[in-house]
Scaffold this motif. Structure first.
Motif, PDB file in Angstrom:
ATOM      1  N   ASN A 132       0.931  -1.357   0.124  1.00 23.16           N
ATOM      2  CA  ASN A 132      -0.013  -0.067   0.007  1.00 23.16           C
ATOM      3  C   ASN A 132       0.867   1.187  -0.180  1.00 23.16           C
ATOM      4  N   LEU A 133       2.163   1.261   0.729  1.00 21.71           N
ATOM      5  CA  LEU A 133       2.933   2.180   0.594  1.00 21.71           C
ATOM      6  C   LEU A 133       3.592   2.371  -0.820  1.00 21.71           C
ATOM      7  N   VAL A 134       3.765   1.609  -1.498  1.00 20.84           N
ATOM      8  CA  VAL A 134       4.027   1.461  -3.175  1.00 20.84           C
ATOM      9  C   VAL A 134       2.848   2.365  -3.787  1.00 20.84           C
ATOM     10  N   ARG A 135       1.567   1.750  -3.386  1.00 19.85           N
ATOM     11  CA  ARG A 135       0.368   2.038  -4.218  1.00 19.85           C
ATOM     12  C   ARG A 135       0.191   3.683  -3.995  1.00 19.85           C
ATOM     13  N   LEU A 136       0.130   4.095  -2.830  1.00 19.82           N
ATOM     14  CA  LEU A 136       0.243   5.552  -2.345  1.00 19.82           C
ATOM     15  C   LEU A 136       1.204   6.489  -3.124  1.00 19.82           C
ATOM     16  N   SER A 137       2.537   5.848  -3.356  1.00 21.89           N
ATOM     17  CA  SER A 137       3.448   6.424  -3.806  1.00 21.89           C
ATOM     18  C   SER A 137       3.122   6.733  -5.443  1.00 21.89           C
ATOM     19  N   LEU A 138       2.754   5.442  -6.201  1.00 19.95           N
ATOM     20  CA  LEU A 138       2.357   5.851  -7.266  1.00 19.95           C
ATOM     21  C   LEU A 138       1.429   6.716  -7.487  1.00 19.95           C
ATOM     22  N   GLN A 139       0.406   6.858  -6.861  1.00 13.55           N
ATOM     23  CA  GLN A 139      -0.548   7.796  -6.715  1.00 13.55           C
ATOM     24  C   GLN A 139      -0.039   9.173  -6.831  1.00 13.55           C
ATOM     25  N   ALA A 140       1.079   9.476  -6.002  1.00 13.79           N
ATOM     26  CA  ALA A 140       1.757  10.575  -5.795  1.00 13.79           C
ATOM     27  C   ALA A 140       2.342  11.147  -6.847  1.00 13.79           C
ATOM     28  N   VAL A 141       2.982  10.081  -7.909  1.00 11.71           N
ATOM     29  CA  VAL A 141       3.477  10.556  -9.302  1.00 11.71           C
ATOM     30  C   VAL A 141       2.512  10.633 -10.146  1.00 11.71           C
ATOM     31  N   GLY A 142       1.167  10.360 -10.183  1.00 12.58           N
ATOM     32  CA  GLY A 142       0.284  10.478 -11.184  1.00 12.58           C
ATOM     33  C   GLY A 142      -0.005   9.066 -11.811  1.00 12.58           C
ATOM     34  N   LEU A 143       0.161   8.107 -11.101  1.00  5.71           N
ATOM     35  CA  LEU A 143      -0.307   6.825 -11.867  1.00  5.71           C
ATOM     36  C   LEU A 143      -1.329   6.142 -11.078  1.00  5.71           C
ATOM     37  N   ASP A 144      -2.095   5.187 -11.924  1.00  2.31           N
ATOM     38  CA  ASP A 144      -3.295   4.577 -11.219  1.00  2.31           C
ATOM     39  C   ASP A 144      -2.546   3.367 -10.846  1.00  2.31           C
TER      40      ASP A 144
END
Length: 281
Positions: A132-144
């Motif tokens: 989930n930390l990876v998923r949140l970080s991907l959201q931060a860089v504009g990815l789904d």
């Protein structure tokens, strides 16, 4: 950069070397959000590990649950540097508060449980925390992160990173009278838990860490087979860090008493640069 952002960055620099190195390669537009997410994760990890009394840790995690629920509601947020930075980042980048709450619930479960977790529980915790930390970080860089390729890769990389992290910290956990390694791996290797908690070396412990490392390597191979865009820096760098930690375990012959297992490596930053340039880990 606001005072809240500076505070988060300082906390990550002091308490989470891996995430801090990854931040060095983050796009400027996402750096504050990534620092807030990493600082939030650090707060949860400290609540679950740095506090000797589990009840105090649960109180601290409940405080964070209420803070995230305030962010979720969209109203006023309690005055705390990380909470306020996380709220701002959530508004700016559409971060999932459900994943944040899942991270908290997993840490609560860790504090409330006794003994080694089953493999299924271990995997669920890895998905709720590291993945989930990876998923949140991907959201931060504009990815789904729920796109097919990214979703599977995030789960695999998160599980690999969590597995190698628990393997490397097995002695630190034992000093705290905690065992986070999967019960099945401990039993298969024949680890004597009393000896482990007494911090006494035993060949079976090396066997256990070798088994866990093989599983983490398998997860990384699975993730590498996915089509991962170079923009997915948080995913690529987490995978590279997991691979580097696995390499250290191999060089130490899977002996957790070898100081190389947890020693900082000054050249990691260049390895991460390579992963950023090539898009591979």
């Amino acid at each position: 950069m606001s005072a809240h952002d500076e505070y988060c960055l300082a906390q990550v620099r002091q308490g989470d070397r891996d995430r801090y190195l990854a931040l060095l390669f983050a796009p400027a537009s996402a750096r504050n959000a990534l620092a807030a997410i990493a600082a939030f994760n650090l707060e949860l990890a400290r609540a679950a590990s740095d506090i000797t009394e589990s009840m105090l840790g649960l109180v601290r995690l409940q405080w964070w649950r209420e803070a995230v629920e305030e962010i979720q509601a969209g109203g006023a947020v309690r005055r705390h540097q990380v909470a306020e930075a996380l709220a701002a980042s959530t508004r700016a980048h559409g971060l999932s508060t459900d994943w944040m709450l899942a991270m908290i619930a997993s840490r609560e479960g860790e504090l409330e449980s006794d003994g080694a977790p089953s493999q299924a529980v271990f995997d669920a915790r890895a998905d709720a925390t590291a993945a989930n930390l990876v998923r949140l970080s991907l959201q931060a860089v504009g990815l789904d992160p729920e796109e097919t390729g990214l979703s599977a890769a995030s789960a695999s990389v998160g599980r690999a990173y969590a597995t190698v992290g628990c393997a490397r910290s097995v002695l630190l956990d034992a000093r705290r009278r905690r065992i986070r390694l999967p019960a099945e791996a401990l039993a298969e290797a024949g680890v004597d838990l009393d000896q482990l908690l007494e911090l006494r070396p035993q060949p079976a412990l090396k066997t256990c860490l070798r088994l866990l490392a093989a599983r983490a390597e398998s997860d990384l191979r699975t993730a590498r087979s996915a089509a991962i865009p170079r923009r997915a820096g948080p995913l690529l760098l987490t995978g590279k860090l997991a691979a580097r930690h696995l390499e250290r375990l191999r060089r130490a012959a899977y002996d957790p008493f070898d100081p190389r297992v947890i020693a900082p490596a000054p050249f990691d930053v260049w390895r991460l640069l390579g992963a950023t340039v090539t898009g591979r880990f």
